[in-house]
Scaffold this active site. Sequence first.
Site, mmCIF file in Angstrom:
data_model
loop_
_atom_site.group_PDB
_atom_site.id
_atom_site.type_symbol
_atom_site.label_atom_id
_atom_site.label_comp_id
_atom_site.label_asym_id
_atom_site.label_seq_id
_atom_site.Cartn_x
_atom_site.Cartn_y
_atom_site.Cartn_z
ATOM 1 N N HIS A 128 0.819 -1.138 0.101
ATOM 2 C CA HIS A 128 0.094 0.054 -0.035
ATOM 3 C C HIS A 128 0.945 1.256 -0.098
ATOM 4 O O HIS A 128 0.513 2.082 -0.797
ATOM 5 C CB HIS A 128 -0.901 0.042 1.107
ATOM 6 N N GLU A 129 1.744 1.252 0.774
ATOM 7 C CA GLU A 129 2.712 2.522 0.865
ATOM 8 C C GLU A 129 3.422 2.613 -0.349
ATOM 9 O O GLU A 129 4.030 3.773 -0.743
ATOM 10 C CB GLU A 129 3.675 2.334 2.303
ATOM 11 N N HIS A 187 1.713 4.357 -2.798
ATOM 12 C CA HIS A 187 1.690 5.823 -2.584
ATOM 13 C C HIS A 187 3.091 6.303 -3.322
ATOM 14 O O HIS A 187 2.974 7.541 -4.041
ATOM 15 C CB HIS A 187 1.817 6.197 -1.139
#
Length: 88
Positions: free
Chosen positions: A35-36, A39
């Site tokens: 998920h990070e 980003h």
Amino acid sequence: MDVERPLYARFSGRDVEGAPIVLEAAGLEARVLQHEIDHLDGVLILDRTERHQRKAALRALREGGSYSPSAEEEIGEEGELREPRTDA
């Protein structure tokens, strides 16, 4: 949003001094790291959702509301849960 991700991930990169580094993760840690990294790569969660969820979420944002995939379930005439209708 419902997003499928592998439960194991292996990442490679460089540390702050430029030395190669490899990181392996499993379970929740693997999901969080993916998920990070999304980003950092400019990938939004909406880019990873199913088309009908993405359309519903964007519609809610335009209307100033909020969206939850569980809100798509409808109650049938006899009180049972039904599959959500798709406008595709």
